[in-house]
Motif scaffolding. Structure first.
Motif, PDB file in Angstrom:
ATOM      1  N   SER A 193       8.644  21.939  51.886  1.00  0.00           N
ATOM      2  CA  SER A 193       7.705  22.949  51.861  1.00  0.00           C
ATOM      3  C   SER A 193       7.302  23.100  50.619  1.00  0.00           C
ATOM      4  O   SER A 193       7.665  22.569  49.490  1.00  0.00           O
ATOM      5  CB  SER A 193       8.529  24.042  52.444  1.00  0.00           C
ATOM      6  OG  SER A 193       9.770  24.495  51.677  1.00  0.00           O
ATOM      7  N   ASN A 194       6.188  24.189  50.549  1.00  0.00           N
ATOM      8  CA  ASN A 194       5.469  24.460  49.158  1.00  0.00           C
ATOM      9  C   ASN A 194       6.488  25.063  48.232  1.00  0.00           C
ATOM     10  O   ASN A 194       7.670  25.651  48.321  1.00  0.00           O
ATOM     11  CB  ASN A 194       4.452  25.501  49.362  1.00  0.00           C
ATOM     12  CG  ASN A 194       3.245  24.698  49.896  1.00  0.00           C
ATOM     13  OD1 ASN A 194       3.130  23.575  49.849  1.00  0.00           O
ATOM     14  ND2 ASN A 194       2.199  25.419  50.154  1.00  0.00           N
ATOM     15  N   GLN A 239      -7.574  21.867  47.585  1.00  0.00           N
ATOM     16  CA  GLN A 239      -7.456  20.773  48.464  1.00  0.00           C
ATOM     17  C   GLN A 239      -6.580  20.818  49.653  1.00  0.00           C
ATOM     18  O   GLN A 239      -5.321  21.428  49.366  1.00  0.00           O
ATOM     19  CB  GLN A 239      -7.501  19.319  47.706  1.00  0.00           C
ATOM     20  CG  GLN A 239      -8.424  19.091  46.471  1.00  0.00           C
ATOM     21  CD  GLN A 239      -8.116  17.942  45.844  1.00  0.00           C
ATOM     22  OE1 GLN A 239      -8.411  16.895  46.477  1.00  0.00           O
ATOM     23  NE2 GLN A 239      -8.097  17.884  44.472  1.00  0.00           N
ATOM     24  N   GLU A 240      -6.772  20.318  50.502  1.00  0.00           N
ATOM     25  CA  GLU A 240      -5.875  20.246  51.884  1.00  0.00           C
ATOM     26  C   GLU A 240      -4.638  19.654  51.629  1.00  0.00           C
ATOM     27  O   GLU A 240      -3.809  19.935  52.025  1.00  0.00           O
ATOM     28  CB  GLU A 240      -6.732  19.840  53.019  1.00  0.00           C
ATOM     29  CG  GLU A 240      -7.650  20.549  53.561  1.00  0.00           C
ATOM     30  CD  GLU A 240      -8.663  20.009  54.691  1.00  0.00           C
ATOM     31  OE1 GLU A 240      -7.527  19.076  55.511  1.00  0.00           O
ATOM     32  OE2 GLU A 240      -9.509  20.367  55.278  1.00  0.00           O
ATOM     33  N   LYS A 241      -4.718  18.521  50.812  1.00  0.00           N
ATOM     34  CA  LYS A 241      -3.672  17.707  50.680  1.00  0.00           C
ATOM     35  C   LYS A 241      -2.447  18.427  49.700  1.00  0.00           C
ATOM     36  O   LYS A 241      -1.207  18.362  49.654  1.00  0.00           O
ATOM     37  CB  LYS A 241      -3.853  16.577  49.640  1.00  0.00           C
ATOM     38  CG  LYS A 241      -4.326  16.821  48.423  1.00  0.00           C
ATOM     39  CD  LYS A 241      -4.611  15.427  47.681  1.00  0.00           C
ATOM     40  CE  LYS A 241      -5.250  15.460  46.113  1.00  0.00           C
ATOM     41  NZ  LYS A 241      -4.098  16.158  45.231  1.00  0.00           N
ATOM     42  N   LEU A 270       1.267  32.280  44.332  1.00  0.00           N
ATOM     43  CA  LEU A 270       0.430  30.966  44.550  1.00  0.00           C
ATOM     44  C   LEU A 270       1.223  29.578  44.825  1.00  0.00           C
ATOM     45  O   LEU A 270       2.159  29.318  44.178  1.00  0.00           O
ATOM     46  CB  LEU A 270      -0.380  30.595  43.158  1.00  0.00           C
ATOM     47  CG  LEU A 270      -1.444  29.172  43.067  1.00  0.00           C
ATOM     48  CD1 LEU A 270      -2.235  29.442  44.063  1.00  0.00           C
ATOM     49  CD2 LEU A 270      -1.846  28.957  41.945  1.00  0.00           C
ATOM     50  N   ARG A 271       1.215  29.283  46.158  1.00  0.00           N
ATOM     51  CA  ARG A 271       1.888  28.378  46.751  1.00  0.00           C
ATOM     52  C   ARG A 271       1.021  27.017  46.803  1.00  0.00           C
ATOM     53  O   ARG A 271       0.010  26.910  47.050  1.00  0.00           O
ATOM     54  CB  ARG A 271       2.487  28.710  47.958  1.00  0.00           C
ATOM     55  CG  ARG A 271       3.021  30.002  48.161  1.00  0.00           C
ATOM     56  CD  ARG A 271       3.471  30.092  49.735  1.00  0.00           C
ATOM     57  NE  ARG A 271       3.714  31.468  49.895  1.00  0.00           N
ATOM     58  CZ  ARG A 271       5.052  32.082  50.208  1.00  0.00           C
ATOM     59  NH1 ARG A 271       6.080  31.304  49.782  1.00  0.00           N
ATOM     60  NH2 ARG A 271       5.276  33.500  50.374  1.00  0.00           N
ATOM     61  N   ALA A 272       1.909  25.806  46.643  1.00  0.00           N
ATOM     62  CA  ALA A 272       1.308  24.620  46.725  1.00  0.00           C
ATOM     63  C   ALA A 272       2.469  23.635  46.833  1.00  0.00           C
ATOM     64  O   ALA A 272       3.585  23.820  46.535  1.00  0.00           O
ATOM     65  CB  ALA A 272       0.484  24.230  45.443  1.00  0.00           C
ATOM     66  N   TRP A 340       5.024  19.329  56.787  1.00  0.00           N
ATOM     67  CA  TRP A 340       5.175  19.959  55.695  1.00  0.00           C
ATOM     68  C   TRP A 340       5.112  21.489  55.832  1.00  0.00           C
ATOM     69  O   TRP A 340       4.133  21.861  56.381  1.00  0.00           O
ATOM     70  CB  TRP A 340       4.205  19.662  54.606  1.00  0.00           C
ATOM     71  CG  TRP A 340       4.307  20.151  53.307  1.00  0.00           C
ATOM     72  CD1 TRP A 340       3.827  21.202  52.759  1.00  0.00           C
ATOM     73  CD2 TRP A 340       5.481  19.550  52.103  1.00  0.00           C
ATOM     74  NE1 TRP A 340       4.179  21.279  51.355  1.00  0.00           N
ATOM     75  CE2 TRP A 340       5.182  20.438  51.138  1.00  0.00           C
ATOM     76  CE3 TRP A 340       6.371  18.595  52.212  1.00  0.00           C
ATOM     77  CZ2 TRP A 340       5.851  20.384  50.205  1.00  0.00           C
ATOM     78  CZ3 TRP A 340       7.006  18.433  51.259  1.00  0.00           C
ATOM     79  CH2 TRP A 340       6.950  19.357  50.105  1.00  0.00           C
ATOM     80  N   GLY A 341       6.118  22.437  55.469  1.00  0.00           N
ATOM     81  CA  GLY A 341       5.838  23.796  55.638  1.00  0.00           C
ATOM     82  C   GLY A 341       5.230  24.555  54.431  1.00  0.00           C
ATOM     83  O   GLY A 341       4.985  23.959  53.280  1.00  0.00           O
TER      84      GLY A 341
END
Length: 449
Positions: A193-194, A239-241, A270-272, A340-341
């Motif tokens: 996950s992010n 970006q979606e990735k 801000l999550r990524a 992927w969370g």
């Protein structure tokens, strides 16, 4: 080894485990404030004969169980903190705190695991050590309070697991695990996950009479809303990735309605999916905030601090989780996926340097972090959770630690050392003024160190 013997060792303490679940549920405390929970757990661990290494200036502790035979060390976490949801019907009426994510179940399960590990014969045939860790502050709430702890030098990191890692409480640990409560049915474990960067911004303007002389003021609220609109316009560049999530709130919008707001505060995550993506998007948002503040003639002060690193579940530990899970659930009730969370957990910080698994077990209903969230099956959420964790420990540490050594030989963690990891996440931090008004009439924007 008879795993049934291990499971019976947990079952023997079923009533104590369920009593702990109810007690901690009824006494919720948000992160770095879990002193009642700490005291409750400390009393019970010490009653079983454990010597605790307490954090001292913050809640939490760890204790080691040594099998007496050399081998790997496995850490098991139990989170202690609650959320703050004043609309929840069973929240603390004074604080709004409530365990609407199930961390109290983790603490109860860990206590049950501690009790079972003291039963005769449970450690027979195992090698290495087991470290049980009661850890604070997974939920990233009460940012002001935690920034105050940082300012006072009590903590360096906003969440409990990176703080414990920083303090050396994971030194010598080879593998780590934790089972989280969830809704739905059965067991599950995603790919990961992010991560999340905590972003805190203070806009400063000039107060004036909002009706009589607004032209004499500088409106910090308009600067903040302009900044949020500018940041929102950046979403198409994510970006979606990178699975970016950005969700700001205004926590202070002014003081009184008849005065131009001179101080406005926003908070956000801000999550990524990666640390570089978190860094890149953070700079873009800071640029939008600084530009908006300058457009209104305001100042803006940034406080960007590390919250959570991206979490990667070790695939070999996932396989062992499923293997033991089959002792309690049908195969179709166990979902081991490559999903992927986009939420975040500070277990990701541990997974940056130590192979980890952070799966989920049923027992709750309602939307997590919502007012309908409740534990409806505490036996599964706590007792079965403890049994699965004990089974996984046995699987990893039996036969001279063969399985644990295989996991270590095939590990793929993002950073070679905790020092390298801390250097990476510390590079995300920034505190300073975003707009500098120069004497020659020019304006300088500053968005990073």
């Amino acid at each position: 080894m008879s795993y049934e013997k291990l499971y019976n060792a947990v079952e023997k303490h079923k009533d104590m485990i369920l009593e702990a679940e109810r007690h901690i549920w009824k006494n919720p405390e948000p992160g770095y404030r879990e002193w009642k929970t700490h005291a409750y757990l400390k009393e019970r661990y010490e009653a079983f004969g454990y010597e605790l290494c307490e954090a001292g200036d913050i809640p939490g502790f760890y204790t080691d169980i040594d099998t007496g035979k050399p081998g790997p060390t496995i850490a098991v976490f139990g989170e202690m903190d609650s959320l703050i949801i004043p609309s929840h019907p069973e929240c603390d009426k004074e604080t709004g705190a409530v365990h609407a994510c199930g961390h109290h179940c983790q603490s109860a399960a860990l206590l049950g695991l501690a009790a079972a590990l003291k039963e005769p014969g449970v450690l027979e045939g195992l090698c290495g050590k087991i470290r049980l860790i009661a850890v604070p502050a997974e939920e990233g709430v009460e940012i002001d309070f935690r920034l105050g702890l940082k300012k006072d030098g009590i903590i360096k990191y906003m969440c409990g697991k990176p703080e414990f890692l920083h303090r050396g409480y994971l030194d010598g640990v080879d593998l780590a695990m934790m089972i989280h409560t969830s809704g739905g049915e059965g067991l599950s474990c995603p790919k990961g996950s992010n991560g999340a960067l905590i972003k805190y911004a203070t806009f400063t303007g000039k107060s004036a009479h909002a009706g009589g002389s607004p032209h004499k003021g500088i409106n910090a609220l308009y600067a903040a809303t302009t900044a949020l609109s500018a940041a929102n316009a950046l979403r198409e560049t994510f970006q979606e990735k990178d699975t970016v999530r950005y969700h700001p709130i205004i926590t202070k919008g002014g003081n009184v309605v008849n005065a131009i707001p001179d101080e406005v505060i926003t908070e956000s995550y801000l999550r990524a999916a990666t640390v570089p993506a978190m860094k890149n998007e953070s700079l873009k948002i800071n640029r939008a905030f600084a530009g908006a503040a300058a457009a209104m003639g305001c100042g803006v002060r940034f406080t960007d601090v590390h919250g959570f690193a991206p979490r990667y579940n070790d695939p070999n530990l996932k396989a062992i989780f499923k293997e033991i899970g089959l002792d309690f659930f049908k195969e179709e009730e166990i979902r081991i996926t490559d999903n992927w969370g986009t939420a975040s957990s500070d277990m990701g910080d541990i997974a940056c340097v130590i192979p980890c698994v952070h799966p989920y077990i049923c027992g709750a209903q309602g939307a997590s972090h919502g007012p309908e969230w409740m534990i409806v099956d505490p036996y599964t959420a706590c007792v079965v959770s403890a049994k699965i964790q004990l089974g996984m420990i046995a699987k990893l540490l039996e036969n001279g630690g063969e399985k644990a050594k295989y996991v270590l030989a095939n590990k793929n963690v993002p950073y070679a050392s905790k020092e390298e990891y801390f250097a990476a996440v510390d590079s995300l931090s920034f505190e300073g003024e975003g707009v500098i008004y120069n004497e020659d009439g020019t304006v300088t924007l500053k968005i990073e160190e």
